[in-house]
Design an enzyme around this catalytic site. Structure first.
Site, short mmCIF file in Angstrom:
data_model
loop_
_atom_site.label_atom_id
_atom_site.label_comp_id
_atom_site.label_asym_id
_atom_site.label_seq_id
_atom_site.Cartn_x
_atom_site.Cartn_y
_atom_site.Cartn_z
N ASN A 13 0.82 -1.18 0.08
CA ASN A 13 -0.03 -0.19 -0.15
C ASN A 13 0.96 1.32 -0.16
O ASN A 13 0.62 2.15 -0.79
CB ASN A 13 -1.02 -0.02 1.22
CG ASN A 13 -2.23 -0.72 0.96
OD1 ASN A 13 -2.90 -0.42 0.23
ND2 ASN A 13 -2.29 -2.00 1.86
N LYS A 45 1.09 -2.27 14.69
CA LYS A 45 1.40 -2.08 16.21
C LYS A 45 0.35 -0.82 16.58
O LYS A 45 -0.24 -0.06 15.71
CB LYS A 45 2.80 -1.28 16.61
CG LYS A 45 3.90 -2.46 16.27
CD LYS A 45 3.77 -3.52 17.14
CE LYS A 45 4.81 -4.47 17.03
NZ LYS A 45 4.75 -5.84 18.07
N HIS A 84 -8.17 -0.93 6.40
CA HIS A 84 -8.30 -2.52 7.13
C HIS A 84 -9.01 -3.05 5.67
O HIS A 84 -9.91 -2.77 5.13
CB HIS A 84 -9.30 -2.07 8.23
CG HIS A 84 -9.59 -3.46 8.71
ND1 HIS A 84 -8.49 -3.99 9.78
CD2 HIS A 84 -10.56 -4.33 8.68
CE1 HIS A 84 -9.23 -5.18 10.14
NE2 HIS A 84 -10.42 -5.22 9.48
C1 GRF Z 1 -3.23 -4.57 4.23
O1 GRF Z 1 -4.30 -5.77 3.92
C2 GRF Z 1 -3.70 -3.57 5.08
O2 GRF Z 1 -5.29 -3.40 4.86
C3 GRF Z 1 -3.69 -4.27 6.41
O3 GRF Z 1 -2.28 -4.66 6.20
C4 GRF Z 1 -2.10 -4.99 4.73
C5 GRF Z 1 -0.91 -4.20 4.61
O4 GRF Z 1 -0.51 -4.83 3.35
N1 GRF Z 1 -3.84 -3.01 7.44
P1 GRF Z 1 0.73 -4.25 2.70
O5 GRF Z 1 1.98 -4.23 3.89
O6 GRF Z 1 0.45 -2.72 2.44
O7 GRF Z 1 1.38 -4.94 1.57
#
Ligand code: GRF
Length: 209
Positions: free
Chosen positions: A22, A99, A117
């Site tokens: 992300n 965390k 989320h």
């Molecule tokens: C994602 O599914 C986000 O919604 C959750 O943790 C995951 C992180 O994935 N909080 P990345 O580290 O961005 O690949």
């Protein structure tokens, strides 16, 4: 593309623990000129994470701050807060940060800390609802639709005011990894879309309830 004046860009501080996909999508959108923002600092609790490598590859300062560097949670919170404030961050973006954010950081950035989320909160949120567990729970519940939620962070996991949600269909025959992959792909675009709306003022974080 780089035609957005630097002074009008939001300064993002990103907190990421693991994969950082992300985070990467957000950084890419800033480089492409899609998102009027700049990732100015990355903080992670895991020095060997993909998120740390991605930050290094992008030339963005990465700070490893964790229970190892700061055994006292209050000191860790204070240091995270200091690093974000010193970097002149406008918006704190949690992107797979596993965390809790401490009270000092929350107080220093009121209504300016976002999380993503991989479900439609308030369903499938809270303690234990992370990673593959979220998607297993969606399938076990027999839901036909799941999705993505961007919300403000407060001191409870996954509880702050909802900023935006989008739906992702559950397909016949989906297992948890397949569903997780489809939701994650949607997250990348949706986090960027949501940040764009915040940057343009279409979404006002101060008036969400
Ligand atoms: C994602 O599914 C986000 O919604 C959750 O943790 C995951 C992180 O994935 N909080 P990345 O580290 O961005 O690949």
């Amino acid at each position: 593309m780089d035609d957005i004046p630097a002074f009008s860009r939001m300064r993002l501080g990103i907190l990421a623990s693991h994969g950082g996909s992300n985070m990467q999508a957000i950084i890419d959108a800033t480089h492409q000129g899609v998102l009027a923002a700049e990732a100015v600092v990355v903080i992670g609790n895991n020095a060997g994470s993909m998120a740390a490598s991605r930050a290094a590859a992008e030339g963005i300062p990465f700070h490893h701050l964790s229970g190892r560097t700061h055994p006292e949670f209050a000191e860790l919170d204070a240091e995270i807060c200091r690093v974000l404030a010193d970097a002149g961050v406008d918006l704190v973006v949690l992107a797979g940060y596993m965390k809790k954010v401490g009270p000092k950081t929350i107080d220093r950035f009121p209504r300016r800390i976002l999380n993503i989320h991989p479900a439609l909160l308030p369903r499938f949120g809270g303690v234990g609802m992370y990673g593959i567990h979220v998607h297993e729970a969606v399938l076990a519940a027999g839901d036909k639709v799941t999705g993505v939620t961007v919300h403000l962070v407060d001191q409870e996991y996954d509880r702050g005011p909802i900023v935006a949600r989008c739906e992702v269909g559950v397909n016949e025959g989906d297992d948890a990894p397949a569903l997780a992959a489809r939701v994650l792909e949607r997250e990348h675009a949706f986090y960027v879309e949501t940040l764009c709306k915040i940057a343009s003022g279409e979404l006002d974080l101060d008036t969400l309830s």
